[in-house]
Design a protein around this motif. Sequence first.
Motif, PDB file in Angstrom:
ATOM      1  N   SER A  17      -0.075   5.904  -4.160  1.00  0.00           N
ATOM      2  CA  SER A  17       0.188   4.486  -4.412  1.00  0.00           C
ATOM      3  C   SER A  17       1.311   4.310  -5.424  1.00  0.00           C
ATOM      4  O   SER A  17       1.523   5.173  -6.293  1.00  0.00           O
ATOM      5  N   ARG A  19       3.350   0.746  -7.526  1.00  0.00           N
ATOM      6  CA  ARG A  19       3.478  -0.692  -7.706  1.00  0.00           C
ATOM      7  C   ARG A  19       4.904  -0.991  -8.133  1.00  0.00           C
ATOM      8  O   ARG A  19       5.355  -0.517  -9.189  1.00  0.00           O
ATOM      9  N   ARG A  67      -2.028  -2.281   3.849  1.00  0.00           N
ATOM     10  CA  ARG A  67      -1.689  -1.235   2.877  1.00  0.00           C
ATOM     11  C   ARG A  67      -0.915  -1.783   1.676  1.00  0.00           C
ATOM     12  O   ARG A  67      -1.084  -1.301   0.560  1.00  0.00           O
ATOM     13  N   PHE A  68      -0.071  -2.766   1.913  1.00  0.00           N
ATOM     14  CA  PHE A  68       0.762  -3.348   0.857  1.00  0.00           C
ATOM     15  C   PHE A  68       0.272  -4.750   0.525  1.00  0.00           C
ATOM     16  O   PHE A  68      -0.204  -5.475   1.394  1.00  0.00           O
ATOM     17  N   GLN A  82       2.305  -4.081  -4.441  1.00  0.00           N
ATOM     18  CA  GLN A  82       1.373  -2.965  -4.563  1.00  0.00           C
ATOM     19  C   GLN A  82       1.364  -2.218  -3.241  1.00  0.00           C
ATOM     20  O   GLN A  82       1.076  -2.804  -2.200  1.00  0.00           O
ATOM     21  N   ASN A  84      -0.203   0.936  -1.228  1.00  0.00           N
ATOM     22  CA  ASN A  84      -1.256   1.956  -1.133  1.00  0.00           C
ATOM     23  C   ASN A  84      -1.106   2.728   0.171  1.00  0.00           C
ATOM     24  O   ASN A  84      -0.434   2.297   1.098  1.00  0.00           O
ATOM     25  N   SER A  85      -1.754   3.875   0.227  1.00  0.00           N
ATOM     26  CA  SER A  85      -1.734   4.707   1.438  1.00  0.00           C
ATOM     27  C   SER A  85      -0.310   4.919   1.938  1.00  0.00           C
ATOM     28  O   SER A  85      -0.022   4.748   3.137  1.00  0.00           O
ATOM     29  N   LEU A  86       0.567   5.281   1.032  1.00  0.00           N
ATOM     30  CA  LEU A  86       1.970   5.454   1.404  1.00  0.00           C
ATOM     31  C   LEU A  86       2.145   6.575   2.418  1.00  0.00           C
ATOM     32  O   LEU A  86       1.430   7.595   2.385  1.00  0.00           O
TER      33      LEU A  86
END
Length: 131
Positions: A17, A19, A67-68, A82, A84-86
């Motif tokens: 993740s 930000r 995810r974002f 933010q 996540n789970s890139l």
Amino acid sequence: QVRLVESGGGSVQSGGSLRLSCAASGYTYSSNCMGWFRQAPGKEREAVATIFTGGGYTYYADSVKGRFTIFQDNPKTTLYLQMNSLRPEDTAMYYCAADSSRSRWCLSPSDHFSADRFGHWGQGTQVTASS
């Protein structure tokens, strides 16, 4: 003079993740269209997420939904993304964009991701997700 300054990019493993932040100055940050866009090497710029700050209406590209998250912090005139789970395919330069007018154009479904209507852009921050 409108100024957008991004920060928060970096390198993470797939699944990680980050930000991103976009500090906005030089205009009245209240009811504006703002957004995050990205561009990978050899590819066209694409929209990631946009927001109308007047009511917090948000819109996401299909590739990042779930995810974002795009959100704002009004007292500090800062926009966030933010992530996540890139995934490796998220690797790109990420740009913050803003329209300093108080027009609500981005609320229209046909204009949710109209990059050419944003008059101000930041310098970008690099995001790299490796497998």
